[in-house]
Design an enzyme around this catalytic site. Structure first.
Site, mmCIF file in Angstrom:
data_model
loop_
_atom_site.group_PDB
_atom_site.id
_atom_site.type_symbol
_atom_site.label_atom_id
_atom_site.label_comp_id
_atom_site.label_asym_id
_atom_site.label_seq_id
_atom_site.Cartn_x
_atom_site.Cartn_y
_atom_site.Cartn_z
ATOM 1 N N GLY A 1 32.627 40.974 42.502
ATOM 2 C CA GLY A 1 33.454 41.957 43.186
ATOM 3 C C GLY A 1 34.911 41.531 43.278
ATOM 4 O O GLY A 1 35.817 42.352 43.121
ATOM 5 N N ASN B 1 32.433 45.791 55.107
ATOM 6 C CA ASN B 1 31.468 44.703 55.036
ATOM 7 C C ASN B 1 31.106 44.112 56.391
ATOM 8 O O ASN B 1 30.092 43.448 56.531
ATOM 9 C CB ASN B 1 31.971 43.590 54.103
ATOM 10 C CG ASN B 1 33.399 43.211 54.358
ATOM 11 O OD1 ASN B 1 34.293 44.055 54.332
ATOM 12 N ND2 ASN B 1 33.635 41.956 54.624
ATOM 13 N N GLN C 1 29.737 46.887 49.085
ATOM 14 C CA GLN C 1 28.668 46.938 50.095
ATOM 15 C C GLN C 1 27.797 48.189 49.969
ATOM 16 O O GLN C 1 26.733 48.258 50.576
ATOM 17 C CB GLN C 1 29.270 46.873 51.510
ATOM 18 C CG GLN C 1 29.917 45.543 51.844
ATOM 19 C CD GLN C 1 28.910 44.413 52.046
ATOM 20 O OE1 GLN C 1 27.734 44.632 52.307
ATOM 21 N NE2 GLN C 1 29.382 43.178 51.928
ATOM 22 N N SER D 1 29.122 44.710 42.952
ATOM 23 C CA SER D 1 28.770 43.291 42.816
ATOM 24 C C SER D 1 27.251 43.111 42.899
ATOM 25 O O SER D 1 26.610 43.649 43.811
ATOM 26 C CB SER D 1 29.467 42.504 43.938
ATOM 27 O OG SER D 1 29.063 41.160 43.907
ATOM 28 N N HIS E 1 25.188 40.591 43.676
ATOM 29 C CA HIS E 1 24.425 39.847 44.701
ATOM 30 C C HIS E 1 24.263 40.585 46.024
ATOM 31 O O HIS E 1 23.626 40.078 46.945
ATOM 32 C CB HIS E 1 25.005 38.444 44.904
ATOM 33 C CG HIS E 1 26.324 38.354 45.600
ATOM 34 N ND1 HIS E 1 26.463 37.795 46.842
ATOM 35 C CD2 HIS E 1 27.566 38.717 45.228
ATOM 36 C CE1 HIS E 1 27.733 37.809 47.192
ATOM 37 N NE2 HIS E 1 28.431 38.371 46.228
ATOM 38 N N THR F 1 33.256 35.184 26.824
ATOM 39 C CA THR F 1 31.848 35.315 26.430
ATOM 40 C C THR F 1 31.042 35.881 27.587
ATOM 41 O O THR F 1 31.120 35.384 28.712
ATOM 42 C CB THR F 1 31.291 33.928 26.023
ATOM 43 O OG1 THR F 1 32.078 33.460 24.930
ATOM 44 C CG2 THR F 1 29.828 34.009 25.613
ATOM 45 N N CYS G 1 33.082 35.735 54.037
ATOM 46 C CA CYS G 1 34.159 35.090 53.307
ATOM 47 C C CYS G 1 35.193 34.491 54.247
ATOM 48 O O CYS G 1 36.042 33.743 53.825
ATOM 49 C CB CYS G 1 34.802 36.084 52.355
ATOM 50 S SG CYS G 1 33.568 36.977 51.413
HETATM 51 N N1 PLP Z 1 34.401 43.460 48.576
HETATM 52 C C1 PLP Z 1 33.573 43.515 49.624
HETATM 53 C C2 PLP Z 1 33.583 44.712 50.516
HETATM 54 C C3 PLP Z 1 32.687 42.454 49.882
HETATM 55 O O1 PLP Z 1 31.876 42.508 50.926
HETATM 56 C C4 PLP Z 1 32.717 41.327 49.013
HETATM 57 C C5 PLP Z 1 31.862 40.158 49.292
HETATM 58 O O2 PLP Z 1 31.413 39.921 50.376
HETATM 59 C C6 PLP Z 1 33.599 41.340 47.920
HETATM 60 C C7 PLP Z 1 34.431 42.424 47.743
HETATM 61 C C8 PLP Z 1 33.648 40.204 46.959
HETATM 62 O O3 PLP Z 1 32.550 40.277 46.060
HETATM 63 P P1 PLP Z 1 32.037 38.965 45.290
HETATM 64 O O4 PLP Z 1 31.350 38.128 46.312
HETATM 65 O O5 PLP Z 1 31.096 39.494 44.255
HETATM 66 O O6 PLP Z 1 33.240 38.320 44.696
#
Ligand code: PLP
Length: 399
Positions: free
Chosen positions: A71, A152, A180, A200, A202, A238, A326
């Site tokens: 993301g 998030n 999200q 994203s 995960h 790659t 984060c």
């Molecule tokens: N954007 C939002 C709203 C997110 O919650 C997150 C990750 O928590 C990201 C971007 C970043 O994504 P990634 O962890 O795949 O870099």
């Protein structure tokens, strides 16, 4: 000790079928998708299949999906890419105060290093951006509007369709960070009419380190990396074939299981919310409940520190977050909770519990058993709480 994971907005476990296919493309079909031989062709076919699976999840066409390292990269590419490609048309960007740092810090970088002007839209107390505020912020030199699909931390889902419509009317590119939302709630890029969308793997039971940027057909966006002609020449490097095969499988599963997962998760989340409100005094839910991600519960518990709650819950095997994953590691109040105007003391006592497909009634019961006890213990050390209880008893309640 029971282990309860309620931090699915930070990340989700990979679905076993995702892990299985990733292993296959690491060990057996390990070819480089650019090679002409059979190993390469196998890898290429896996990329094509995954591109279609991800496209199907968001109602896009396969050629509109550009795989990225996640993301963060997709957000960076969308924003910096538009800034670079269209700066001759103007240098004004509109975003919101409560975006993920992948968007906020990218905008700040453009302001600092490339003389862009950025308007940060306010957020209502219940966690929604107002379309009227966006309308007012649009200028002649606005080239990009970037608003997150779902927050998030507080899980509120934004009026993206209305905003994208407005952007289209004004001839402005619209990007949404839907990290999200994708794979969790139904999202259709054609219905939303967005130009760019970030997702994203995960966050929906796929692998970490792989995501995608949806780039609407016909839209030009400069690459960020230079090298080979991978990913329609938009993203050199790659391809991460195991990861991409994994996100494809996760997308396919999400498409089929979304409703079932969501119905179950909403029930558990609501039971958890009701239990917390019934068992703990001086508590409030942050963010509106009407338009919200199914698994998100964000609560502020007065007279305790979120970090202390988190650590005490962790000792009981319960994994939650006290803010954005984060930003953990920093004790500053979350910028999201400050954006919705939560007083510092409540922002400090906030907890994000995000439920997922693997959670059960027993998990909720366990949290409802442990959390109130921890709160009582922590509050017994708070003179302010004692004082409040005393004045409440005397009939002169204050918050
Ligand atoms: N954007 C939002 C709203 C997110 O919650 C997150 C990750 O928590 C990201 C971007 C970043 O994504 P990634 O962890 O795949 O870099």
């Amino acid at each position: 000790m029971r282990k309860v994971y309620m931090d699915h907005s930070a990340t989700t476990p990979a679905h076993p079928d995702v892990a299985k296919i990733m292993n296959e493309f690491m060990v057996d079909s390990f070819g480089n998708a650019s090679s002409v031989h059979s190993f390469g062709r196998e890898a290429r076919n896996a990329l094509d299949k995954a591109r279609q699976q991800v496209a199907d999840l968001i109602g896009a066409e396969a050629k509109e999906i550009v795989f990225t390292s996640g993301g963060t990269e997709a957000d960076n590419h969308a924003i910096k890419g538009v800034a670079k490609t269209y700066s001759d048309k103007g240098k004004h960007i509109i975003t919101t105060k409560f975006e993920h740092h992948a968007v906020l810090h990218t905008c700040e970088y453009l302001e600092k290093e490339h003389d862009f002007k950025v308007t940060y839209l306010p957020v209502s107390k219940d966690g929604y951006v107002q379309v009227s505020d966006l309308e007012e912020a649009i200028r002649n030199d606005t080239i990009l509007i970037t608003v997150m699909y779902a927050n998030n931390e507080i899980g509120t889902i934004q009026p993206i369709k209305e905003m994208a419509k407005l952007a289209k009317k004004e001839g402005i590119i619209f990007h949404t960070d839907a990290v999200q939302g994708v794979g969790v709630v139904p999202i259709d890029v054609k219905d939303l009419e967005v130009d760019l969308l970030t997702l994203s793997g995960h966050k929906f039971y796929g692998p970490k380190g792989v995501g995608a940027l949806f780039v609407k057909k016909g839209m030009k966006i400069d690459p960020m990396f230079h090298g080979g002609s991978h990913e329609m020449k938009i993203r050199a490097g790659t391809e991460n074939v195991p990861g991409i095969a994994g996100i494809g499988k996760a997308a396919e599963i999400a498409l089929h299981q979304m409703k079932e997962r969501s119905d179950k998760i909403v029930k558990l989340r609501d039971k958890l919310a009701e239990g917390i409100i019934a068992k703990i005094d001086h508590v409030q839910i942050n963010g509106g409940m009407d338009n919200r991600l199914p698994g998100n519960l964000n609560v502020s518990i007065a007279y305790v520190e979120g970090e202390a709650l988190l650590l005490n819950l962790d000792q009981k095997g319960i994994a939650v977050s006290s803010g954005s994953a984060c930003t953990s590691g920093s004790l500053d109040p979350s910028h999201v909770l400050l954006a919705i105007d939560l007083p510092h003391e409540l922002a400090h006592g906030s907890l994000r519990l995000t439920l997922g497909a693997g959670n059960s009634e027993q998990d909720v019961d366990y949290v409802l058993n442990e959390l109130p006890e921890i709160v009582v213990r922590l509050r017994s050390m708070s003179p302010l709480y004692e004082e409040t209880k005393k004045s409440e008893k005397e009939g002169c309640a204050h918050v």
